[in-house]
Scaffold this active site. Structure first.
Site, short mmCIF file in Angstrom:
data_model
loop_
_atom_site.label_atom_id
_atom_site.label_comp_id
_atom_site.label_asym_id
_atom_site.label_seq_id
_atom_site.Cartn_x
_atom_site.Cartn_y
_atom_site.Cartn_z
N ASN A 136 36.79 38.57 38.14
CA ASN A 136 36.96 39.11 39.50
C ASN A 136 37.77 40.41 39.49
O ASN A 136 38.15 40.91 40.54
CB ASN A 136 37.65 38.07 40.40
N GLU A 143 45.27 39.01 41.56
CA GLU A 143 43.93 38.69 42.04
C GLU A 143 43.46 39.73 43.06
O GLU A 143 44.28 40.51 43.58
CB GLU A 143 43.96 37.29 42.69
#
Ligand code: F6R
Length: 241
Positions: A136, A143
């Site tokens: 990702n 993140e």
């Protein structure tokens, strides 16, 4: 951004090991930033061999790992403490007091994060940071959506990260949901970076990180702004470039 495409896994590991070895030779008291995961395993194996052959010396080296799961004791086989000792620290002549890894069992997270930042500053900053990348686009455990200004902090792991990392645990339920991670700003403050990307499954994110728009939705895309970054890819990871 310097982009190197290795012909094979051996070359990939050798180039990464040459980069770290050169840093150590140029500055024997370097501060190294380190990553865990599958990608740097070959690099660490090479560093161990070179250290045993007397080609590189870690006696004055200081290390800072980027991350650690929240709640895992240091001796848990999936903790990053355990990983780093098994694959690198127990096999080289680094001084134990020069090894820094965030404490996954800290009682006060804000304090642990602030102290980690302070330790990096007190050591003179990171000379060379080794990075992998998540599917990702995460770097460390930053993140998608993490602000580029973030310093070391407690992170909620993304569903995709939990799934990817469940390969190391008996079941997905055992994967911690939170981790302590160096921030994106902390990583960007390193003097030099090497981003290692291997495997066909990383080709799409490699393209987004290197050639795509610079956006917090792809945390690694911020690395395009760093003046001294080498991106090392194998041919599979480079197949979309
Ligand atoms: C771990 C870390 C992560 C990994 C990434 C890729 O310390 O910083 O960002 O680099 O999750 O992991 P692998 O190499 O296992 O694909």
């Amino acid at each position: 951004m310097q982009i190197i495409i290795a012909k094979c896994k051996e070359e990939f590991d050798r180039i990464a090991a040459d980069t770290v070895s050169q840093q150590i030779k140029d500055k024997p008291n370097s501060v190294l930033g380190l990553a865990t995961g599958s990608t740097p395993l070959g690099l660490y194996a090479q560093l161990v061999e070179r250290n045993k052959r007397g080609e590189i010396d870690f006696s004055q080296i200081t290390t800072f790992n980027m991350d650690e799961y929240k709640g895992l004791p240091k001796d848990h086989p999936q903790s990053y403490h355990y990983f780093m000792h098994k694959y690198l620290f127990d096999e080289i002549n680094v001084r134990p007091e020069n090894i820094n890894i965030p404490n996954g069992e800290a009682a006060d997270w804000a304090k642990e994060c602030a102290e980690y930042e302070e330790k990096i500053r007190a050591a003179g900053g990171i000379d060379l940071q080794v990075l992998g990348i998540g599917h990702n686009g995460h770097i460390g455990f930053n993140e998608p959506g993490t602000p580029f200004e973030a310093l070391t902090s407690l992170i909620e792991l993304d569903k995709r990260t939990i799934k990817a990392n469940s390969r190391f645990f008996d079941s997905i339920d055992q994967v911690p949901r939170q981790a302590l991670s160096m921030g994106i700003k902390t990583i960007m403050q390193s003097r030099k970076l090497i981003l290692m990307i291997c495997g066909r499954d990383k080709a799409e994110i490699a393209y987004k990180a290197i050639k795509g728009p610079i956006t917090p939705e792809v945390p690694a895309s911020v690395l395009q702004l760093h003046p001294f970054i080498t991106v090392l890819l194998d041919q599979d990871a480079a197949s979309d470039l």
